[in-house]
Design an enzyme around this catalytic site. Sequence first.
Site, short mmCIF file in Angstrom:
data_model
loop_
_atom_site.label_atom_id
_atom_site.label_comp_id
_atom_site.label_asym_id
_atom_site.label_seq_id
_atom_site.Cartn_x
_atom_site.Cartn_y
_atom_site.Cartn_z
N GLU A 166 -3.11 -6.15 9.17
CA GLU A 166 -4.32 -5.32 9.19
C GLU A 166 -5.49 -5.93 9.98
O GLU A 166 -6.52 -6.32 9.40
CB GLU A 166 -4.79 -5.04 7.76
CG GLU A 166 -3.78 -4.27 6.94
CD GLU A 166 -4.32 -3.83 5.59
OE1 GLU A 166 -5.43 -4.25 5.22
OE2 GLU A 166 -3.65 -3.05 4.92
N GLU A 355 3.08 -1.86 3.03
CA GLU A 355 2.34 -1.98 1.76
C GLU A 355 2.02 -0.60 1.22
O GLU A 355 1.61 0.29 1.98
CB GLU A 355 1.00 -2.72 1.94
CG GLU A 355 1.09 -4.20 2.12
CD GLU A 355 -0.29 -4.87 2.25
OE1 GLU A 355 -1.29 -4.30 1.75
OE2 GLU A 355 -0.35 -5.95 2.86
C1 BGC Z 1 -4.04 -6.18 2.22
C2 BGC Z 1 -3.69 -6.94 0.96
C3 BGC Z 1 -4.53 -6.39 -0.18
C4 BGC Z 1 -4.16 -4.95 -0.40
C5 BGC Z 1 -4.90 -4.27 -1.54
C6 BGC Z 1 -4.25 -4.70 2.03
O1 BGC Z 1 -5.42 -4.37 2.68
O2 BGC Z 1 -3.09 -6.44 3.22
O3 BGC Z 1 -3.88 -8.29 1.19
O4 BGC Z 1 -4.40 -7.14 -1.34
O5 BGC Z 1 -4.43 -4.21 0.76
O6 BGC Z 1 -6.26 -4.28 -1.34
#
Ligand code: BGC
Length: 443
Positions: A166, A355
């Site tokens: 990101e 994610e």
């Molecule tokens: C990031 C993580 C973070 C997650 C939840 C993403 O922006 O890669 O490191 O913990 O979102 O906020």
Amino acid sequence: MNRKDFGDDFFWGVSTAAYQIEGSITADGKGPSIWDVFSKKKNKIFNNQNGDIACDFYNKFTQDLYLIYELKIPNFRFSISWSRIFPNGTGQINQQGIDFYNRVIDLCLELNIEPWITLYHWDLPEKLQEKGGWTNRDIINWFSEFVTCCVKHFGDRVSKWIVLNEPMVFTGAGYFLGVHAPGLRGLNNFIASVHHAAMCQAAGGRIIRSLHPNPYIGTTFSHSYLEPYNTDNVKDHHATKKVDALLNRLFIEPLLGLGYPLADLSILNRIEKFIKPNDMELISFKMDFIGLQVYTRELIKYVPFQPFLQANIVKASQRFVHHTIMDWEVHPDCIYKAVKKIEQYENVKEIIITENGAAFDDDLKDKRIFDLLRKDYLQNHLNKLLKAKKEGSNIKGYFVWTLVDNFEWAEGYKPKFGLVHLDHQTQKRTIKESGFWYRDFLS
Ligand code: BGC
């Protein structure tokens, strides 16, 4: 919906990041990172917490990898702490840092878990920040040295690589808003770091390609599905377009050879002063996959007095819609919309959701955590992903954020995203119902 619907070659996984889990911030020769320094400053992090201990993954990785094994999760994404390997950012390699990741990788392989390495998940060596960090163009060389070292040491066993996590978030929050490490502000810092991160994104990919015999290379982007707050208001539509250029297009378009989206984001015009001859060729690279990190939908409103963009995100709580502890709306369609949007770019080969997950308050009752909201969140998002897949989208994988409740950057330990609950006093791990659900789904 079941696992088979996604196909046998689909990558199912769970994602983590070094600073959020490892702790042991000075162990075995590790140098300080910008997060070690930033989290010690007053009032930067919720309750002045920090990642000094976090989930103690540095000492408890065996237990955590066995948890992944028990949950039947075949792919584990983790990041390398740059300052564990290069305490000074460049130069002398710290063998004990290499040894640690070797142990993690070897145990993964023993347990039949495929390791996926993220090269940069926000914890820049402090020594490099002292030289300007991402605002200094030399970072292209520093990062190249680090990537080369990682591929040389781990590439014999690791073929899955993610270059950056990101870039929009670490440049925006870290170098423009000052709410993440290193806490810098201002358009100049932001623009410089954007260009250098975009250059590193491609340079990292090229290095892996040149050193590794059969790599699978990607990089990740935060992606919010955006809509105008008032769909009848032309100004809200314009505002949404600008925010989209900033949040969703700024890094992927130069990577794909399309240049920066300056036509829709004129405030970034000054980036041209950082662009050297040949940069716009070097900034693009053909990734094997694009990693999308999708959590929510945002509604955008035109706000004339708001500097730079004249736009605001209208938070979910102000709209009285179902939301997580992060104040992110629960809107499963966002994942479908993200895939549909990104696949329209010509050079995107494959998409992986690197994610997706949710932070809700968890109650530990009789040693069990019935986190049905999280389970529903995951299930509903997967359903929407399947819809896109059935319509022909080239989606190759899905990684839950995250394994164990961890250090959530500026929010400290308050938001809990884990499939596994962590008791911070005892470091005891307890699998939540969502974890059991994921296990059963994968079984
Ligand atoms: C990031 C993580 C973070 C997650 C939840 C993403 O922006 O890669 O490191 O913990 O979102 O906020």
